[in-house]
Write a protein that holds these residues in place. Structure first.
Motif, PDB file in Angstrom:
ATOM      1  N   ILE A  29      52.912  21.716  40.667  1.00  0.00           N
ATOM      2  CA  ILE A  29      52.463  22.710  39.683  1.00  0.00           C
ATOM      3  C   ILE A  29      51.375  22.121  38.791  1.00  0.00           C
ATOM      4  CG2 ILE A  29      54.150  22.254  37.874  1.00  0.00           C
ATOM      5  CD1 ILE A  29      52.982  25.689  38.995  1.00  0.00           C
ATOM      6  N   LYS A  30      51.449  20.822  38.482  1.00  0.00           N
ATOM      7  CA  LYS A  30      50.399  20.180  37.678  1.00  0.00           C
ATOM      8  C   LYS A  30      49.088  20.146  38.461  1.00  0.00           C
ATOM      9  CE  LYS A  30      53.189  17.515  34.602  1.00  0.00           C
ATOM     10  NZ  LYS A  30      52.951  16.710  33.461  1.00  0.00           N
ATOM     11  N   ARG A  31      49.188  19.919  39.752  1.00  0.00           N
ATOM     12  CA  ARG A  31      47.990  19.913  40.602  1.00  0.00           C
ATOM     13  C   ARG A  31      47.366  21.313  40.631  1.00  0.00           C
ATOM     14  NH1 ARG A  31      46.900  21.407  45.543  1.00  0.00           N
ATOM     15  NH2 ARG A  31      49.060  21.769  46.094  1.00  0.00           N
ATOM     16  N   ILE A  32      48.181  22.334  40.691  1.00  0.00           N
ATOM     17  CA  ILE A  32      47.682  23.716  40.692  1.00  0.00           C
ATOM     18  C   ILE A  32      47.056  24.049  39.345  1.00  0.00           C
ATOM     19  CG2 ILE A  32      48.374  26.129  40.827  1.00  0.00           C
ATOM     20  CD1 ILE A  32      50.505  25.282  42.880  1.00  0.00           C
ATOM     21  N   ILE A  33      47.687  23.610  38.261  1.00  0.00           N
ATOM     22  CA  ILE A  33      47.146  23.876  36.921  1.00  0.00           C
ATOM     23  C   ILE A  33      45.786  23.221  36.753  1.00  0.00           C
ATOM     24  CG2 ILE A  33      47.479  23.366  34.468  1.00  0.00           C
ATOM     25  CD1 ILE A  33      50.485  23.835  34.898  1.00  0.00           C
ATOM     26  N   GLU A  34      45.634  22.013  37.278  1.00  0.00           N
ATOM     27  CA  GLU A  34      44.376  21.279  37.145  1.00  0.00           C
ATOM     28  C   GLU A  34      43.324  21.707  38.175  1.00  0.00           C
ATOM     29  OE1 GLU A  34      45.548  17.204  37.347  1.00  0.00           O
ATOM     30  OE2 GLU A  34      46.574  17.268  35.417  1.00  0.00           O
ATOM     31  N   SER A  35      43.684  22.566  39.105  1.00  0.00           N
ATOM     32  CA  SER A  35      42.755  22.948  40.170  1.00  0.00           C
ATOM     33  C   SER A  35      41.645  23.893  39.709  1.00  0.00           C
ATOM     34  CB  SER A  35      43.521  23.608  41.321  1.00  0.00           C
ATOM     35  OG  SER A  35      43.997  24.883  40.920  1.00  0.00           O
ATOM     36  N   GLY A  36      41.800  24.522  38.563  1.00  0.00           N
ATOM     37  CA  GLY A  36      40.779  25.458  38.080  1.00  0.00           C
ATOM     38  C   GLY A  36      41.087  26.899  38.434  1.00  0.00           C
ATOM     39  N   LEU A  37      42.226  27.129  39.050  1.00  0.00           N
ATOM     40  CA  LEU A  37      42.622  28.482  39.434  1.00  0.00           C
ATOM     41  C   LEU A  37      42.833  29.357  38.208  1.00  0.00           C
ATOM     42  CD1 LEU A  37      43.515  30.448  41.662  1.00  0.00           C
ATOM     43  CD2 LEU A  37      45.823  29.541  41.429  1.00  0.00           C
ATOM     44  N   MET A  38      43.466  28.775  37.181  1.00  0.00           N
ATOM     45  CA  MET A  38      43.725  29.558  35.968  1.00  0.00           C
ATOM     46  C   MET A  38      42.414  29.944  35.284  1.00  0.00           C
ATOM     47  SD  MET A  38      47.074  27.853  34.164  1.00  0.00           S
ATOM     48  CE  MET A  38      46.128  26.527  33.514  1.00  0.00           C
ATOM     49  N   GLU A  39      41.445  29.035  35.263  1.00  0.00           N
ATOM     50  CA  GLU A  39      40.172  29.307  34.605  1.00  0.00           C
ATOM     51  C   GLU A  39      39.439  30.466  35.288  1.00  0.00           C
ATOM     52  OE1 GLU A  39      41.325  26.289  35.276  1.00  0.00           O
ATOM     53  OE2 GLU A  39      41.279  25.207  33.367  1.00  0.00           O
ATOM     54  N   THR A  40      39.433  30.457  36.621  1.00  0.00           N
ATOM     55  CA  THR A  40      38.762  31.561  37.322  1.00  0.00           C
ATOM     56  C   THR A  40      39.486  32.880  37.080  1.00  0.00           C
ATOM     57  OG1 THR A  40      39.977  31.095  39.371  1.00  0.00           O
ATOM     58  CG2 THR A  40      37.798  30.088  39.125  1.00  0.00           C
ATOM     59  N   TYR A  41      40.820  32.812  36.980  1.00  0.00           N
ATOM     60  CA  TYR A  41      41.598  34.020  36.711  1.00  0.00           C
ATOM     61  C   TYR A  41      41.298  34.563  35.312  1.00  0.00           C
ATOM     62  CZ  TYR A  41      45.635  36.981  35.711  1.00  0.00           C
ATOM     63  OH  TYR A  41      46.435  38.027  35.339  1.00  0.00           O
ATOM     64  N   VAL A  42      41.287  33.678  34.317  1.00  0.00           N
ATOM     65  CA  VAL A  42      41.070  34.107  32.938  1.00  0.00           C
ATOM     66  C   VAL A  42      39.650  34.655  32.755  1.00  0.00           C
ATOM     67  CG1 VAL A  42      40.909  33.275  30.548  1.00  0.00           C
ATOM     68  CG2 VAL A  42      42.833  32.600  31.974  1.00  0.00           C
ATOM     69  N   MET A  43      38.665  34.054  33.421  1.00  0.00           N
ATOM     70  CA  MET A  43      37.284  34.522  33.284  1.00  0.00           C
ATOM     71  C   MET A  43      37.023  35.789  34.097  1.00  0.00           C
ATOM     72  SD  MET A  43      34.981  31.082  33.001  1.00  0.00           S
ATOM     73  CE  MET A  43      35.489  30.370  34.537  1.00  0.00           C
ATOM     74  N   GLY A  44      37.953  36.169  34.960  1.00  0.00           N
ATOM     75  CA  GLY A  44      37.807  37.408  35.719  1.00  0.00           C
ATOM     76  C   GLY A  44      36.960  37.263  36.973  1.00  0.00           C
ATOM     77  N   ILE A  45      36.807  36.046  37.470  1.00  0.00           N
ATOM     78  CA  ILE A  45      35.979  35.845  38.670  1.00  0.00           C
ATOM     79  C   ILE A  45      36.820  35.418  39.870  1.00  0.00           C
ATOM     80  CG2 ILE A  45      33.854  35.333  37.418  1.00  0.00           C
ATOM     81  CD1 ILE A  45      34.412  32.365  37.754  1.00  0.00           C
ATOM     82  N   ALA A  46      38.133  35.537  39.747  1.00  0.00           N
ATOM     83  CA  ALA A  46      39.025  35.159  40.836  1.00  0.00           C
ATOM     84  C   ALA A  46      39.015  36.235  41.921  1.00  0.00           C
ATOM     85  CB  ALA A  46      40.436  34.960  40.306  1.00  0.00           C
ATOM     86  N   THR A  47      39.210  35.781  43.154  1.00  0.00           N
ATOM     87  CA  THR A  47      39.320  36.724  44.264  1.00  0.00           C
ATOM     88  C   THR A  47      40.685  37.403  44.203  1.00  0.00           C
ATOM     89  OG1 THR A  47      40.240  35.064  45.761  1.00  0.00           O
ATOM     90  CG2 THR A  47      37.818  35.277  45.699  1.00  0.00           C
ATOM     91  N   GLU A  48      40.877  38.399  45.045  1.00  0.00           N
ATOM     92  CA  GLU A  48      42.145  39.128  45.058  1.00  0.00           C
ATOM     93  C   GLU A  48      43.300  38.208  45.458  1.00  0.00           C
ATOM     94  OE1 GLU A  48      44.551  42.110  44.164  1.00  0.00           O
ATOM     95  OE2 GLU A  48      42.391  42.238  43.919  1.00  0.00           O
ATOM     96  N   GLU A  49      43.041  37.302  46.401  1.00  0.00           N
ATOM     97  CA  GLU A  49      44.076  36.341  46.810  1.00  0.00           C
ATOM     98  C   GLU A  49      44.472  35.448  45.645  1.00  0.00           C
ATOM     99  OE1 GLU A  49      42.851  33.871  50.021  1.00  0.00           O
ATOM    100  OE2 GLU A  49      42.589  35.536  51.400  1.00  0.00           O
ATOM    101  N   GLU A  50      43.469  34.944  44.917  1.00  0.00           N
ATOM    102  CA  GLU A  50      43.745  34.064  43.792  1.00  0.00           C
ATOM    103  C   GLU A  50      44.508  34.797  42.689  1.00  0.00           C
ATOM    104  OE1 GLU A  50      39.946  31.013  44.154  1.00  0.00           O
ATOM    105  OE2 GLU A  50      39.742  32.871  42.994  1.00  0.00           O
ATOM    106  N   VAL A  51      44.163  36.046  42.451  1.00  0.00           N
ATOM    107  CA  VAL A  51      44.876  36.837  41.444  1.00  0.00           C
ATOM    108  C   VAL A  51      46.337  36.975  41.827  1.00  0.00           C
ATOM    109  CG1 VAL A  51      45.073  39.139  40.430  1.00  0.00           C
ATOM    110  CG2 VAL A  51      42.826  38.091  40.664  1.00  0.00           C
ATOM    111  N   GLN A  52      46.587  37.293  43.090  1.00  0.00           N
ATOM    112  CA  GLN A  52      47.974  37.434  43.549  1.00  0.00           C
ATOM    113  C   GLN A  52      48.721  36.111  43.430  1.00  0.00           C
ATOM    114  OE1 GLN A  52      49.430  40.274  44.168  1.00  0.00           O
ATOM    115  NE2 GLN A  52      47.494  41.331  43.813  1.00  0.00           N
TER     116      GLN A  52
END
Length: 163
Positions: free
Chosen positions: A3-26
């Motif tokens: 989970i720490k690796r996922i948190i540091e991956s930048g996935l949350m940042e793309t989600y918060v900025m609204g530029i995540a793909t549909e897969e990433e949002v899910q």
């Protein structure tokens, strides 16, 4: 650890900025449900982004809201202005002179620019002076070109005399 690796991956940042793909949002929504620490980290990131956005916000000029409201009210008022036109019925079917009502939309403001009479002469003078300056520029351009050609010819003559 994962989970720490996922948190540091930048996935949350793309989600918060609204530029995540549909897969990433899910994926973010699923991780948010499964892992409370991911949910906390996401909420902290969202709060930080909100604070950053508020810190960089630019206040609109004073009176902007009133100007917008006035413009909206003016547009609504213009759309409601209707002129009634009475047209006589020329049909001979009924034998009576019924009048048919038609409505047309009338624009309240003129699209033409009004100019004071004194400015009219100023505009005419500027236009004429512009034409005079244009003619002068063309004349001097042609004179300059002719003078350059004469200079070239003179240089050629001097070179031929020297040889």
């Amino acid at each position: 650890m994962e989970i720490k690796r996922i948190i540091e991956s930048g996935l949350m940042e793309t989600y918060v900025m609204g530029i995540a793909t549909e897969e990433e949002v899910q994926q973010v929504l699923l991780l948010k449900k499964e892992y409370p620490e991911f949910k906390d980290a996401l909420e902290n990131l969202e709060m930080d982004m909100e604070v950053l956005a508020q810190g960089m916000a630019i206040m609109p000029p004073a009176g902007t809201l009133e100007k917008i409201e006035t413009e909206i009210n003016e547009i609504q008022r213009r759309s409601q202005v209707v002129q009634k036109i009475v047209v006589p019925n020329t049909g001979s079917e009924s034998g009576r002179a019924d009048k048919e009502e038609k409505y047309i939309e009338v624009e309240a403001e003129s699209n033409q620019m009004r100019v004071n009479k004194a400015w009219k002469w100023v505009f005419i003078a500027v236009f004429i002076l512009g034409k005079v300056f244009l003619a002068g520029a063309i004349y001097f351009y042609l004179e300059n070109r002719q003078a350059r050609e004469e200079i070239k010819e003179l240089k050629l003559e001097l070179k031929q005399k020297i040889k």
